[in-house]
Design an enzyme around this catalytic site. Structure first.
Site, PDB file in Angstrom:
ATOM      1  N   THR A 316      35.663  97.047  64.747  1.00 14.48           N
ATOM      2  CA  THR A 316      37.145  96.632  64.683  1.00 14.48           C
ATOM      3  C   THR A 316      37.021  95.114  64.625  1.00 14.48           C
ATOM      4  O   THR A 316      37.832  94.609  64.352  1.00 14.48           O
ATOM      5  CB  THR A 316      37.570  97.231  66.132  1.00 14.48           C
ATOM      6  N   TRP A 319      36.372  94.055  61.140  1.00 21.48           N
ATOM      7  CA  TRP A 319      37.322  94.513  60.040  1.00 21.48           C
ATOM      8  C   TRP A 319      38.296  93.164  59.913  1.00 21.48           C
ATOM      9  O   TRP A 319      39.001  93.064  59.172  1.00 21.48           O
ATOM     10  CB  TRP A 319      38.159  95.633  60.736  1.00 21.48           C
ATOM     11  N   HIS A 320      38.519  92.594  61.123  1.00 26.33           N
ATOM     12  CA  HIS A 320      39.497  91.455  61.248  1.00 26.33           C
ATOM     13  C   HIS A 320      39.078  90.283  60.665  1.00 26.33           C
ATOM     14  O   HIS A 320      39.839  89.226  60.268  1.00 26.33           O
ATOM     15  CB  HIS A 320      39.953  91.288  62.969  1.00 26.33           C
ATOM     16  N   GLY A 321      37.915  90.244  60.489  1.00 26.77           N
ATOM     17  CA  GLY A 321      37.197  88.726  59.922  1.00 26.77           C
ATOM     18  C   GLY A 321      35.739  88.761  59.926  1.00 26.77           C
ATOM     19  O   GLY A 321      34.999  89.131  60.727  1.00 26.77           O
ATOM     20  N   PHE A 463      43.109  88.932  57.009  1.00 24.69           N
ATOM     21  CA  PHE A 463      42.525  90.265  57.148  1.00 24.69           C
ATOM     22  C   PHE A 463      42.366  91.314  56.213  1.00 24.69           C
ATOM     23  O   PHE A 463      41.651  92.324  56.256  1.00 24.69           O
ATOM     24  CB  PHE A 463      42.838  90.998  58.490  1.00 24.69           C
TER      25      PHE A 463
END
Length: 463
Positions: A316, A319-321, A463
């Protein structure tokens, strides 16, 4: 192209819906697909071909997987699909991150950087494609739909850039045949207007304060000023993403689609566990259904459950960066969720006040970790929040009071619209003239702000 832009509001949107509403029903998927390609091409003309190629390859492999009766071959096909989709995501989003860290460990430029531009929305449409393929593999869907239906599903411009992450089953019937009614179009337009207002009048305005705080320099912030900045960013990212999600849902409703909601007053909860049930709900659903449960969920003992949670929250964060602060952000939530599950979660849920205070302290701190990508600057900001000052601060009481006076009304508005009350008022009054007039007013005031060059960033584009 973004929804909160004049070119979208006054050029793309009117032309698209004019063609969409006037066209025969059998042509609407084609118009949706073509319109989505044009929408995407305005921002990423080159990467349109990447998305089209991905749509074609994935559909061919998924059709073959749906027809295949041998479990072994179906597993190989799913493996190939996952390797292709996550391979493309890794290449564009994560290759340079891993190469930089490998070079740092080896103390030499062993792996050259690619310096590729991140295609807009690739994280979102990759997850949609993967959920489609996984549902076919597990026989959760009876048919794959047509190539045009699949292409329209993947490229659908309302949710293409920033979600919500839609599962194919949620829209498959509407892709095959959907009704577009005047009432639904009116409600969709109202939702779009309120989403636009959330983005322009709340998220963009509070971003100005966060931008000013960054300009001051984190080391120069007093503790109260650092907390004001943390709250400002917390409100910004919520109304930025929630506003965009509302606009997406409104646009979908105007076209006859019922897209899933992505937020449910996440700041009004009493635990981090509940926060993540209400924040970016479709992303949480994806990781729960396609990562946590296949790994075994909580069915194989506490140690295995903790390992599964660790995997989910590491992914998680990533996934955002492609940055270590995002990994730290995800691992921080893993620690908090674990503590709530085994130590103090029940106490927080039973408390009337303490749980809310806990959330309003913890969540802004996590957003600081999310926002500040430079580790050395992140440490400085966290020290300022804790009252640890390594040098004299430049922002004194007088300047703090000036910021409080300037932004107190905006903070109160953000706090109010973070609650369930506005939603309850809307559903009670929906269909009446007052709501129509209110939507009309906030729409034109938002347009006025955009025309005057208000700062219009969008956090989730990266993102």
């Amino acid at each position: 192209m973004v929804f909160s832009s004049l070119i979208f509001i006054f050029r793309f949107m009117p032309l698209f819906f004019l063609c969409y509403f006037l066209a025969p029903k059998s042509f609407r998927n084609g118009i949706l697909f073509l319109g989505s390609i044009i929408f995407y091409a305005v921002g990423e003309p080159v990467y349109v071909f990447l998305m089209l190629f991905s749509i074609l390859i994935n559909f061919m492999l998924c059709v073959q997987m749906a027809r295949e009766k041998k479990a072994g071959k179906r597993k190989w096909l799913l493996t190939g699909i996952l390797f292709f989709d996550f391979g493309m995501l890794f290449l564009f989003k994560y290759f340079d991150f891993f190469a930089q860290n490998l070079n740092l460990v080896l103390h030499k430029e062993a792996v050259p950087l690619l310096n590729l531009t991140l295609p807009l929305g690739i994280s979102f449409y990759t997850f949609q494609i993967v959920s489609y393929a996984a549902d076919i593999y597990y026989r959760k869907m009876k048919h794959t739909g047509t190539l045009l239906e699949f292409a329209a599903y993947v490229s659908m411009f309302p949710q293409l850039i920033a979600g919500p992450i839609v599962q194919y089953q949620e829209v498959s019937n509407e892709l095959a045949a959907r009704k577009v009614t005047l009432q639904a179009a009116e409600q969709g337009l109202e939702i779009f207007c309120f989403g636009l207002a959330s983005k322009v009048l709340l998220a963009n305005k509070i971003w100005t304060l966060w931008n000013q705080i960054q300009g001051i320099g984190y080391a120069n912030l007093s503790t109260p000023m650092a907390w004001m900045g943390a709250f400002a960013y917390s409100f910004h990212i919520y109304f930025d993403f929630w506003g965009y999600s509302l606009m997406a849902i409104g646009l979908g409703k105007m076209m006859g689609f019922h897209l899933p909601k992505n937020f449910d007053s996440p700041y009004m909860v009493k635990s981090v566990t509940e926060f993540w049930r209400r924040w970016h709900m479709t992303l949480g659903r994806f990781f729960r259904q396609y990562v946590y449960i296949p790994l075994g969920g909580n069915r194989k003992g506490k140690l295995r459950m903790l390992f599964n949670m660790l995997v989910v929250w590491s992914l998680t964060g990533l996934w955002h960066g492609a940055s270590w602060n995002f990994v730290l952000w995800g691992l921080g939530f893993f620690v908090l969720l674990t503590l709530e599950k085994f130590i103090y979660g029940k106490f927080l849920e039973k408390s009337r006040v303490i749980g809310h205070i806990y959330i309003w302290i913890i969540i802004p701190v996590t957003w600081v970790v999310f926002a500040v990508t430079d580790f050395s600057q992140l440490v400085i900001y966290l020290q300022q929040l804790a009252g640890i000052h390594k040098q004299p601060v430049m922002v004194g009481t007088q300047q703090l009071l000036r910021y409080v006076k300037e932004y107190s009304g905006l903070f109160l508005a953000c706090a109010f619209f973070s609650t369930n009350l506005p939603k309850r008022i809307y559903y009670r009054m929906r269909g009446g003239l007052l709501i129509v007039l209110l939507a009309f007013a906030v729409f034109w005031y938002s347009v006025y702000q955009l025309a005057n060059g208000v700062n219009n960033p969008f956090a989730y584009f990266r993102f």
